[in-house]
Design an enzyme around this catalytic site. Structure first.
Site, mmCIF file in Angstrom:
data_model
loop_
_atom_site.group_PDB
_atom_site.id
_atom_site.type_symbol
_atom_site.label_atom_id
_atom_site.label_comp_id
_atom_site.label_asym_id
_atom_site.label_seq_id
_atom_site.Cartn_x
_atom_site.Cartn_y
_atom_site.Cartn_z
ATOM 1 N N ARG A 89 -37.388 -30.731 -21.490
ATOM 2 C CA ARG A 89 -37.552 -29.502 -20.719
ATOM 3 C C ARG A 89 -38.469 -28.595 -21.528
ATOM 4 O O ARG A 89 -38.132 -28.204 -22.648
ATOM 5 C CB ARG A 89 -36.249 -28.778 -20.447
ATOM 6 C CG ARG A 89 -36.632 -27.451 -19.727
ATOM 7 C CD ARG A 89 -35.579 -26.588 -19.218
ATOM 8 N NE ARG A 89 -34.606 -26.073 -20.122
ATOM 9 C CZ ARG A 89 -33.605 -25.305 -19.710
ATOM 10 N NH1 ARG A 89 -33.502 -25.008 -18.428
ATOM 11 N NH2 ARG A 89 -32.719 -24.860 -20.561
ATOM 12 N N HIS A 98 -34.360 -23.398 -24.054
ATOM 13 C CA HIS A 98 -33.218 -22.661 -24.608
ATOM 14 C C HIS A 98 -32.591 -23.352 -25.812
ATOM 15 O O HIS A 98 -31.689 -22.791 -26.433
ATOM 16 C CB HIS A 98 -32.171 -22.396 -23.528
ATOM 17 C CG HIS A 98 -32.652 -21.449 -22.461
ATOM 18 N ND1 HIS A 98 -33.027 -20.153 -22.739
ATOM 19 C CD2 HIS A 98 -32.836 -21.605 -21.133
ATOM 20 C CE1 HIS A 98 -33.423 -19.563 -21.620
ATOM 21 N NE2 HIS A 98 -33.326 -20.425 -20.623
ATOM 22 N N ASP A 109 -29.571 -19.365 -14.022
ATOM 23 C CA ASP A 109 -30.640 -18.460 -13.596
ATOM 24 C C ASP A 109 -30.599 -18.223 -12.090
ATOM 25 O O ASP A 109 -30.835 -17.093 -11.628
ATOM 26 C CB ASP A 109 -32.012 -19.023 -14.002
ATOM 27 C CG ASP A 109 -32.369 -18.643 -15.429
ATOM 28 O OD1 ASP A 109 -32.267 -17.452 -15.764
ATOM 29 O OD2 ASP A 109 -32.738 -19.541 -16.206
ATOM 30 N N GLU A 129 -34.794 -22.066 -9.755
ATOM 31 C CA GLU A 129 -33.848 -21.140 -10.390
ATOM 32 C C GLU A 129 -34.266 -19.688 -10.196
ATOM 33 O O GLU A 129 -33.822 -18.810 -10.928
ATOM 34 C CB GLU A 129 -33.657 -21.474 -11.874
ATOM 35 C CG GLU A 129 -34.904 -21.669 -12.688
ATOM 36 C CD GLU A 129 -34.621 -22.079 -14.134
ATOM 37 O OE1 GLU A 129 -33.442 -22.140 -14.548
ATOM 38 O OE2 GLU A 129 -35.586 -22.319 -14.869
#
Ligand code: 3PY
Ligand code: MG
Length: 263
Positions: free
Chosen positions: A71, A46, A173, A147
């Site tokens: 990530r 993200h 999430d 998630e």
């Protein structure tokens, strides 16, 4: 090989405070890395970060005491292997929902015979040392993100994955899938039960329990709750918040509020 300090902190059961970078800048990575975090994660999922930026950010983090983590965008062996070659000392993989996905993730992080990582350690050698290939398997940290509803249902099987160090809850999430709205600090009963379950199962299976948080206060509460790896917001949240506070103070107004997702 340079030791991964996070592995030692896990053994000692000391809390790990992890910074989180979404801004594509080696300069902000360097600043954040010098603030006292145990680890700093470059967020390719993200964050607004491509490979070229991630590489310079990992180089900047190498000059700080923080352990560099990434990530990845999804459970893609090619990207996982490339980020390890770029010098990441651990991978956080989003959206792990089954034991098979967890096994695929862990295999991508490790050289044969344990895993399937292709050989070409590149910056791993520069950051880790000449004997990186022999010891990378012990030093690289692997965290699977819980998630999804399915990931929560398969939690025990995911935690049983050989070589997986622990799990990291993506609370936005997870609450989106469980309650219909994304909220990093959701107080919905189903979400509270899910978070409790992750903490207790990790304790039982002696795996690291991690979670993304929206602030230092929230991260402290998570540590008190039993989490050992916490992220007290990302760089974007912290920058936006600091700016809003400064503006409010300059205008003589009261402190502004932050939204449910932390932004
Ligand atoms: C989530 O809250 O879903 C996350 O992935 C945190 O970055
Ligand atoms: Mg998420």
């Amino acid at each position: 090989m340079r030791r991964n300090k996070l592995k030692q902190l896990i053994q000692e059961q000391s809390p790990i405070i992890n910074g989180w970078l979404a801004i594509p800048s080696s300069y902000s990575a360097e600043i954040v890395g010098h603030q006292g975090y145990d680890a700093v994660t470059v967020d390719l999922q993200h964050g607004m970060i491509d490979f070229a930026s991630a590489l310079t950010m990992l180089q900047a983090l190498s000059a700080t005491p923080a352990v560099p983590l990434v990530r990845v965008q999804h459970n893609d062996p090619a990207q996982i292997m490339r980020m390890l070659d770029a010098g990441a000392y651990g991978i956080i993989c989003p959206m792990i929902s089954t034991a098979e996905q967890a096994a695929r993730f862990v295999a991508a992080c490790h050289y044969p015979p344990f895993g399937v990582r292709s050989f070409g350690p590149a910056r791993g050698l520069l950051y880790g040392g000449a004997d990186y290939p022999q010891h990378a398997c012990q030093e690289i940290l692997t965290l699977a993100m819980i998630e999804t509803r399915e990931g929560l249902a398969n939690l025990d099987a995911i935690l049983a994955t050989d070589g997986l160090d622990g799990v990291f809850i993506g609370p936005n999430d997870l609450s989106l899938t469980l309650t219909g709205s994304a909220s990093a600090e959701s107080q919905h009963p189903e979400m509270l039960a899910a978070v409790e379950r992750v903490v207790s199962r990790c304790r039982q299976q002696q795996k690291l329990a991690g979670i993304f948080c929206t602030s230092g206060d929230a991260a402290r509460l998570r540590i008190d709750q039993g989490f050992q790896f916490v992220t007290p917001a990302n760089d974007v949240m912290q920058l936006g918040r600091a700016a809003r506070e400064a503006i409010a103070l300059a205008r003589g107004a009261s402190a502004p509020t932050t939204g449910a997702s932390g932004y």
